[in-house]
Write a protein that holds these residues in place. Structure first.
Motif, PDB file in Angstrom:
ATOM      1  N   LEU A   1       0.837  -1.211   0.000  1.00  0.00           N
ATOM      2  CA  LEU A   1       0.000   0.000   0.000  1.00  0.00           C
ATOM      3  C   LEU A   1       0.870   1.259   0.000  1.00  0.00           C
ATOM      4  CD1 LEU A   1      -3.032   1.002   0.251  1.00  0.00           C
ATOM      5  CD2 LEU A   1      -2.528   1.338   2.674  1.00  0.00           C
ATOM      6  N   GLU A   2       1.915   1.221   0.814  1.00  0.00           N
ATOM      7  CA  GLU A   2       2.869   2.333   0.884  1.00  0.00           C
ATOM      8  C   GLU A   2       3.472   2.623  -0.498  1.00  0.00           C
ATOM      9  OE1 GLU A   2       6.547   2.275   3.404  1.00  0.00           O
ATOM     10  OE2 GLU A   2       5.085   1.655   4.935  1.00  0.00           O
ATOM     11  N   ILE A   3       3.916   1.551  -1.161  1.00  0.00           N
ATOM     12  CA  ILE A   3       4.499   1.691  -2.505  1.00  0.00           C
ATOM     13  C   ILE A   3       3.473   2.262  -3.468  1.00  0.00           C
ATOM     14  CG2 ILE A   3       5.493   0.424  -4.464  1.00  0.00           C
ATOM     15  CD1 ILE A   3       6.524  -1.665  -2.399  1.00  0.00           C
TER      16      ILE A   3
ATOM     17  N   GLU B   1      -7.198  -7.667  -2.637  1.00  0.00           N
ATOM     18  CA  GLU B   1      -6.940  -7.261  -1.248  1.00  0.00           C
ATOM     19  C   GLU B   1      -6.249  -5.898  -1.164  1.00  0.00           C
ATOM     20  OE1 GLU B   1      -5.401 -11.249   0.195  1.00  0.00           O
ATOM     21  OE2 GLU B   1      -6.588 -10.649   1.931  1.00  0.00           O
ATOM     22  N   LEU B   2      -5.428  -5.594  -2.147  1.00  0.00           N
ATOM     23  CA  LEU B   2      -4.762  -4.285  -2.149  1.00  0.00           C
ATOM     24  C   LEU B   2      -5.792  -3.166  -2.347  1.00  0.00           C
ATOM     25  CD1 LEU B   2      -2.084  -2.767  -2.007  1.00  0.00           C
ATOM     26  CD2 LEU B   2      -1.803  -3.122  -4.476  1.00  0.00           C
TER      27      LEU B   2
ATOM     28  N   LEU C   1      -6.833  -0.217   0.398  1.00  0.00           N
ATOM     29  CA  LEU C   1      -6.872   1.177  -0.054  1.00  0.00           C
ATOM     30  C   LEU C   1      -8.215   1.805   0.327  1.00  0.00           C
ATOM     31  CD1 LEU C   1      -4.934   2.979  -1.824  1.00  0.00           C
ATOM     32  CD2 LEU C   1      -6.194   2.192  -3.821  1.00  0.00           C
ATOM     33  N   ARG C   2      -9.289   1.087   0.052  1.00  0.00           N
ATOM     34  CA  ARG C   2     -10.654   1.529   0.339  1.00  0.00           C
ATOM     35  C   ARG C   2     -10.838   1.751   1.845  1.00  0.00           C
ATOM     36  NH1 ARG C   2     -12.823  -2.627  -2.217  1.00  0.00           N
ATOM     37  NH2 ARG C   2     -12.820  -1.673  -4.279  1.00  0.00           N
TER      38      ARG C   2
ATOM     39  N   GLY D   1      -9.627   4.847   3.299  1.00  0.00           N
ATOM     40  CA  GLY D   1     -10.312   6.065   2.888  1.00  0.00           C
ATOM     41  C   GLY D   1      -9.862   6.652   1.558  1.00  0.00           C
ATOM     42  N   TYR D   2      -9.027   5.940   0.818  1.00  0.00           N
ATOM     43  CA  TYR D   2      -8.590   6.434  -0.497  1.00  0.00           C
ATOM     44  C   TYR D   2      -9.634   6.110  -1.562  1.00  0.00           C
ATOM     45  CZ  TYR D   2      -3.925   6.953   1.508  1.00  0.00           C
ATOM     46  OH  TYR D   2      -2.869   7.325   2.280  1.00  0.00           O
ATOM     47  N   ASN D   3      -9.620   6.901  -2.628  1.00  0.00           N
ATOM     48  CA  ASN D   3     -10.458   6.594  -3.776  1.00  0.00           C
ATOM     49  C   ASN D   3      -9.693   5.607  -4.676  1.00  0.00           C
ATOM     50  OD1 ASN D   3     -11.906   6.455  -6.135  1.00  0.00           O
ATOM     51  ND2 ASN D   3     -12.273   8.674  -6.289  1.00  0.00           N
ATOM     52  N   VAL D   4     -10.216   4.398  -4.767  1.00  0.00           N
ATOM     53  CA  VAL D   4      -9.534   3.329  -5.508  1.00  0.00           C
ATOM     54  C   VAL D   4      -9.228   3.754  -6.943  1.00  0.00           C
ATOM     55  CG1 VAL D   4      -9.793   0.980  -6.424  1.00  0.00           C
ATOM     56  CG2 VAL D   4     -10.464   1.484  -4.067  1.00  0.00           C
ATOM     57  N   TYR D   5     -10.130   4.514  -7.539  1.00  0.00           N
ATOM     58  CA  TYR D   5      -9.972   4.876  -8.951  1.00  0.00           C
ATOM     59  C   TYR D   5      -8.942   5.980  -9.188  1.00  0.00           C
ATOM     60  CZ  TYR D   5     -13.840   1.726  -9.520  1.00  0.00           C
ATOM     61  OH  TYR D   5     -14.623   0.611  -9.502  1.00  0.00           O
ATOM     62  N   ASN D   6      -8.398   6.512  -8.104  1.00  0.00           N
ATOM     63  CA  ASN D   6      -7.242   7.379  -8.287  1.00  0.00           C
ATOM     64  C   ASN D   6      -5.968   6.566  -8.497  1.00  0.00           C
ATOM     65  OD1 ASN D   6      -8.779   9.639  -8.015  1.00  0.00           O
ATOM     66  ND2 ASN D   6      -8.299   9.977  -5.841  1.00  0.00           N
ATOM     67  N   TYR D   7      -6.030   5.286  -8.187  1.00  0.00           N
ATOM     68  CA  TYR D   7      -4.827   4.443  -8.242  1.00  0.00           C
ATOM     69  C   TYR D   7      -4.929   3.296  -9.248  1.00  0.00           C
ATOM     70  CZ  TYR D   7      -3.456   7.005  -4.107  1.00  0.00           C
ATOM     71  OH  TYR D   7      -3.109   8.006  -3.258  1.00  0.00           O
ATOM     72  N   PHE D   8      -6.167   2.837  -9.467  1.00  0.00           N
ATOM     73  CA  PHE D   8      -6.363   1.735 -10.411  1.00  0.00           C
ATOM     74  C   PHE D   8      -7.210   2.205 -11.590  1.00  0.00           C
ATOM     75  CE2 PHE D   8      -5.336  -0.552  -6.542  1.00  0.00           C
ATOM     76  CZ  PHE D   8      -4.576  -1.621  -7.006  1.00  0.00           C
ATOM     77  N   PRO D   9      -6.906   1.716 -12.787  1.00  0.00           N
ATOM     78  CA  PRO D   9      -7.744   2.083 -13.934  1.00  0.00           C
ATOM     79  C   PRO D   9      -9.162   1.568 -13.733  1.00  0.00           C
ATOM     80  CG  PRO D   9      -6.191   0.328 -14.514  1.00  0.00           C
ATOM     81  CD  PRO D   9      -5.821   0.798 -13.143  1.00  0.00           C
TER      82      PRO D   9
END
Lengths: 198, 198
Positions: free
Chosen positions: B68-70, B168-169, B173-174, B177-185
């Motif tokens: 997650l950090e990476i 699981e990653l 992330l979810r 509290g992160y928005n998953v779609y900021n990190y995954f297509p």
């Protein structure tokens, strides 16, 4: 589906063919020849032992001349062997009936080895699938497979009766008056499959 | 010889297992789990359909935290997924009974993909053979194999019940509290094997 496997009678191209057979391909072994030596006869013998279809693909001797030029310019055989390999794959790939072309190159090989960009270019230009079944395996895994399936004759390059690119390239070098050992390592062990374990 | 195949229930790791089975390996499917989701249950279902042994390898959730950090540092998932994959291969490789470890990575993949130097290091340190049967095949060849052997369910990442590292990653992330779609297509298609053609 038919696959044409570039075949030298050595253990790697033999193993590659055996794996593709096990995956359901109709295997045809293809040995390239430039007209200098009749080493393809040894490949034909091994092909019969393996039980696969076999044919010789005659290539223009100008290709071998070009390889000789590269060899002399570079002073060592890597680029020349890579060139012969790439041209051989291309020549088989461009045949009208080719669906898939395979070889015995391995994960841990340096020579011969196609670059990914060269592979994609060949696949796109000739609408053919290129397969290198041994790319997924390391040398220990391949050694175990070879011991499991084949009886292999191992000797120095000059003595083994094998139909690889090197044999004719060395012969051309010799005929032109060069000292082969200025260009090729002296103690290079070669192998040829002479039996199959069922 | 036994081989432990890292298994997500997707078509690539399923095909990898099937190829190794045809080459005479005793195949065991291993699904990695970090304790966040029970997606390994879907892998178990597919393993049963394929007819191979199956087990879950529980890994420390700290590994997922590191991934997650990476992910957050880089802003896109490639390095995080590669990290999870490398650690998973290593954790299976270091088990005392491991002889060979395999995965479903492909010639045309970018992620996950081990470097040759990483592979050699793992093979040497744990005295294990690493095998990537699909490295020898291009995407067209693999597509044909998959169509020949499997019935596949294809859908967007969020919907498919698949046990890959991403699930699981994304979940971690979810939860943070992160928005998953900021990190995954957003439109990333995933596949899961739900049947085998005999």
């Amino acid at each position: 589906m038919k696959v044409s496997v570039l075949f030298s009678s050595g253990k790697d191209s033999s193993l590659s063919a055996l794996i593709l057979d096990r995956l359901g391909y109709k295997v045809e072994l293809v040995t390239v020849n430039f007209g200098l030596l009749d080493t393809y006869k040894f490949a034909e013998e091994t092909a019969e032992i393996l039980g696969f279809d076999f044919r010789v693909k005659k290539l223009d001797s100008e290709i071998l001349e070009k390889a000789l030029e590269i060899l002399i310019k570079k002073g060592y055989p890597n680029d020349a062997i890579n060139y012969l390999h790439r041209v051989s794959v291309e020549e088989v790939a461009k045949e009208a009936e080719s669906e898939a072309v395979a070889d015995g190159t391995r994960r841990d090989d340096r020579v011969p080895m196609l670059k990914l960009s060269e592979i994609r270019s060949i696949e796109d230009r000739y609408n053919v699938e290129y397969i290198a079944p041994l790319w997924g395996f390391g040398h220990r895994t391949i050694k175990r497979f070879v011991e499991r399936f084949f009886i292999v004759e191992i000797d120095e390059s000059d003595k083994v009766k094998k139909a690889d690119y090197e044999a004719e390239l060395r012969e051309l070098l010799r005929r032109r008056g060069y000292n082969v050992y200025n260009y090729f390592p002296k103690e290079h062990m070669q192998s040829r499959v002479i039996g199959i374990k069922h």
